[in-house]
Design a protein around this motif. Sequence first.
Motif, PDB file in Angstrom:
ATOM      1  N   PHE A   1       0.833  -1.198   0.000  1.00  0.00           N
ATOM      2  CA  PHE A   1       0.000   0.000   0.000  1.00  0.00           C
ATOM      3  C   PHE A   1       0.867   1.247   0.000  1.00  0.00           C
ATOM      4  O   PHE A   1       0.607   2.198  -0.742  1.00  0.00           O
ATOM      5  N   THR A   2       1.914   1.259   0.821  1.00  0.00           N
ATOM      6  CA  THR A   2       2.809   2.405   0.883  1.00  0.00           C
ATOM      7  C   THR A   2       3.511   2.618  -0.454  1.00  0.00           C
ATOM      8  O   THR A   2       3.607   3.749  -0.941  1.00  0.00           O
ATOM      9  N   ALA A   3       3.991   1.541  -1.070  1.00  0.00           N
ATOM     10  CA  ALA A   3       4.650   1.656  -2.372  1.00  0.00           C
ATOM     11  C   ALA A   3       3.670   2.129  -3.442  1.00  0.00           C
ATOM     12  O   ALA A   3       4.021   2.946  -4.306  1.00  0.00           O
ATOM     13  N   TRP A   4       2.436   1.642  -3.406  1.00  0.00           N
ATOM     14  CA  TRP A   4       1.420   2.089  -4.358  1.00  0.00           C
ATOM     15  C   TRP A   4       1.124   3.575  -4.170  1.00  0.00           C
ATOM     16  O   TRP A   4       1.022   4.317  -5.136  1.00  0.00           O
ATOM     17  N   LEU A   5       0.999   4.006  -2.917  1.00  0.00           N
ATOM     18  CA  LEU A   5       0.751   5.414  -2.636  1.00  0.00           C
ATOM     19  C   LEU A   5       1.894   6.281  -3.141  1.00  0.00           C
ATOM     20  O   LEU A   5       1.663   7.341  -3.736  1.00  0.00           O
ATOM     21  N   LEU A   6       3.118   5.836  -2.936  1.00  0.00           N
ATOM     22  CA  LEU A   6       4.269   6.590  -3.439  1.00  0.00           C
ATOM     23  C   LEU A   6       4.278   6.653  -4.961  1.00  0.00           C
ATOM     24  O   LEU A   6       4.727   7.642  -5.540  1.00  0.00           O
ATOM     25  N   SER A   7       3.785   5.609  -5.619  1.00  0.00           N
ATOM     26  CA  SER A   7       3.750   5.626  -7.088  1.00  0.00           C
ATOM     27  C   SER A   7       2.696   6.582  -7.621  1.00  0.00           C
ATOM     28  O   SER A   7       2.809   7.064  -8.740  1.00  0.00           O
ATOM     29  N   LYS A   8       1.694   6.878  -6.825  1.00  0.00           N
ATOM     30  CA  LYS A   8       0.622   7.774  -7.268  1.00  0.00           C
ATOM     31  C   LYS A   8       0.927   9.244  -6.996  1.00  0.00           C
ATOM     32  O   LYS A   8       0.301  10.115  -7.587  1.00  0.00           O
ATOM     33  N   VAL A   9       1.871   9.512  -6.102  1.00  0.00           N
ATOM     34  CA  VAL A   9       2.195  10.890  -5.736  1.00  0.00           C
ATOM     35  C   VAL A   9       3.146  11.456  -6.779  1.00  0.00           C
ATOM     36  O   VAL A   9       4.185  10.874  -7.063  1.00  0.00           O
ATOM     37  N   LYS A  10       2.775  12.580  -7.339  1.00  0.00           N
ATOM     38  CA  LYS A  10       3.606  13.226  -8.360  1.00  0.00           C
ATOM     39  C   LYS A  10       4.126  14.557  -7.836  1.00  0.00           C
ATOM     40  O   LYS A  10       3.487  15.223  -7.036  1.00  0.00           O
ATOM     41  N   GLY A  11       5.295  14.939  -8.290  1.00  0.00           N
ATOM     42  CA  GLY A  11       5.836  16.253  -7.997  1.00  0.00           C
ATOM     43  C   GLY A  11       6.423  16.435  -6.611  1.00  0.00           C
ATOM     44  O   GLY A  11       6.556  17.557  -6.147  1.00  0.00           O
ATOM     45  N   ILE A  12       6.757  15.338  -5.942  1.00  0.00           N
ATOM     46  CA  ILE A  12       7.356  15.429  -4.611  1.00  0.00           C
ATOM     47  C   ILE A  12       8.758  14.836  -4.687  1.00  0.00           C
ATOM     48  O   ILE A  12       8.966  13.785  -5.300  1.00  0.00           O
ATOM     49  N   SER A  13       9.708  15.497  -4.062  1.00  0.00           N
ATOM     50  CA  SER A  13      11.092  15.017  -4.068  1.00  0.00           C
ATOM     51  C   SER A  13      11.236  13.770  -3.198  1.00  0.00           C
ATOM     52  O   SER A  13      10.296  13.354  -2.518  1.00  0.00           O
ATOM     53  N   GLY A  14      12.433  13.210  -3.190  1.00  0.00           N
ATOM     54  CA  GLY A  14      12.718  12.036  -2.361  1.00  0.00           C
ATOM     55  C   GLY A  14      12.549  12.324  -0.883  1.00  0.00           C
ATOM     56  O   GLY A  14      12.055  11.491  -0.126  1.00  0.00           O
ATOM     57  N   VAL A  15      12.934  13.533  -0.466  1.00  0.00           N
ATOM     58  CA  VAL A  15      12.769  13.917   0.939  1.00  0.00           C
ATOM     59  C   VAL A  15      11.283  14.037   1.286  1.00  0.00           C
ATOM     60  O   VAL A  15      10.839  13.611   2.351  1.00  0.00           O
ATOM     61  N   GLY A  16      10.514  14.580   0.359  1.00  0.00           N
ATOM     62  CA  GLY A  16       9.065  14.680   0.569  1.00  0.00           C
ATOM     63  C   GLY A  16       8.413  13.320   0.660  1.00  0.00           C
ATOM     64  O   GLY A  16       7.507  13.096   1.472  1.00  0.00           O
ATOM     65  N   ARG A  17       8.867  12.382  -0.151  1.00  0.00           N
ATOM     66  CA  ARG A  17       8.342  11.014  -0.095  1.00  0.00           C
ATOM     67  C   ARG A  17       8.735  10.338   1.219  1.00  0.00           C
ATOM     68  O   ARG A  17       7.960   9.578   1.780  1.00  0.00           O
ATOM     69  N   PHE A  18       9.959  10.614   1.694  1.00  0.00           N
ATOM     70  CA  PHE A  18      10.398  10.103   2.990  1.00  0.00           C
ATOM     71  C   PHE A  18       9.431  10.564   4.078  1.00  0.00           C
ATOM     72  O   PHE A  18       8.951   9.772   4.891  1.00  0.00           O
ATOM     73  N   PHE A  19       9.131  11.865   4.094  1.00  0.00           N
ATOM     74  CA  PHE A  19       8.233  12.394   5.112  1.00  0.00           C
ATOM     75  C   PHE A  19       6.794  11.937   4.910  1.00  0.00           C
ATOM     76  O   PHE A  19       6.039  11.841   5.873  1.00  0.00           O
ATOM     77  N   LEU A  20       6.408  11.609   3.680  1.00  0.00           N
ATOM     78  CA  LEU A  20       5.081  11.048   3.436  1.00  0.00           C
ATOM     79  C   LEU A  20       4.962   9.672   4.091  1.00  0.00           C
ATOM     80  O   LEU A  20       3.954   9.370   4.741  1.00  0.00           O
ATOM     81  N   VAL A  21       5.992   8.840   3.948  1.00  0.00           N
ATOM     82  CA  VAL A  21       5.973   7.509   4.559  1.00  0.00           C
ATOM     83  C   VAL A  21       5.974   7.625   6.086  1.00  0.00           C
ATOM     84  O   VAL A  21       5.208   6.947   6.777  1.00  0.00           O
ATOM     85  N   VAL A  22       6.807   8.515   6.619  1.00  0.00           N
ATOM     86  CA  VAL A  22       6.859   8.709   8.073  1.00  0.00           C
ATOM     87  C   VAL A  22       5.528   9.279   8.574  1.00  0.00           C
ATOM     88  O   VAL A  22       5.005   8.846   9.610  1.00  0.00           O
ATOM     89  N   GLY A  23       4.956  10.222   7.844  1.00  0.00           N
ATOM     90  CA  GLY A  23       3.661  10.794   8.234  1.00  0.00           C
ATOM     91  C   GLY A  23       2.542   9.777   8.199  1.00  0.00           C
ATOM     92  O   GLY A  23       1.655   9.778   9.061  1.00  0.00           O
ATOM     93  N   LEU A  24       2.562   8.899   7.206  1.00  0.00           N
ATOM     94  CA  LEU A  24       1.560   7.834   7.141  1.00  0.00           C
ATOM     95  C   LEU A  24       1.643   6.961   8.379  1.00  0.00           C
ATOM     96  O   LEU A  24       0.631   6.586   8.970  1.00  0.00           O
TER      97      LEU A  24
END
Length: 138
Positions: free
Chosen positions: A62-85
């Motif tokens: 689910f986390t990997a799928w969510l990351l694949s759907k998010v556009k326009g966010i840097s690697g650091v933003g994706r890191f914080f998205l996973v931590v925030g989730l």
Amino acid sequence: MYKVNHKAVLLVFLLQIIVGGVWYASAPSIFLDRFVVDGLLARPSISLVLGFLVSVLMYLYFTAWLLSKVKGISGVGRFFLVVGLWLFAVLPNTMFVCAYLGFDSSEMIFLLSYCAINIAIAAIILPLWRSSRSIFKD
């Protein structure tokens, strides 16, 4: 499946299982005493372990799928998205289960430390190791 990096998901899953084995083997006796029945350590059933493994794998996908759907966010933003989730979805549920089972603060901190290590592994590997190709077109 969308642009999910299956190799990254499986690597994170295997690393989390290895960390879980080390974590369980190094658990203090005070934490494991709660599972002692008539002087014998009660081992978890196979169905409980398989259920746990399947739920961890589903959460990682689910986390990997969510990351694949998010556009326009840097690697650091994706890191914080996973931590925030984890902070806003998993952590409250874990704390509720700990309170329901009557864990004291040291047991809760020990369990949450394992969760923090797992989310650090996922937050470092999943956002940075993106899928190299996909058979599906956007």
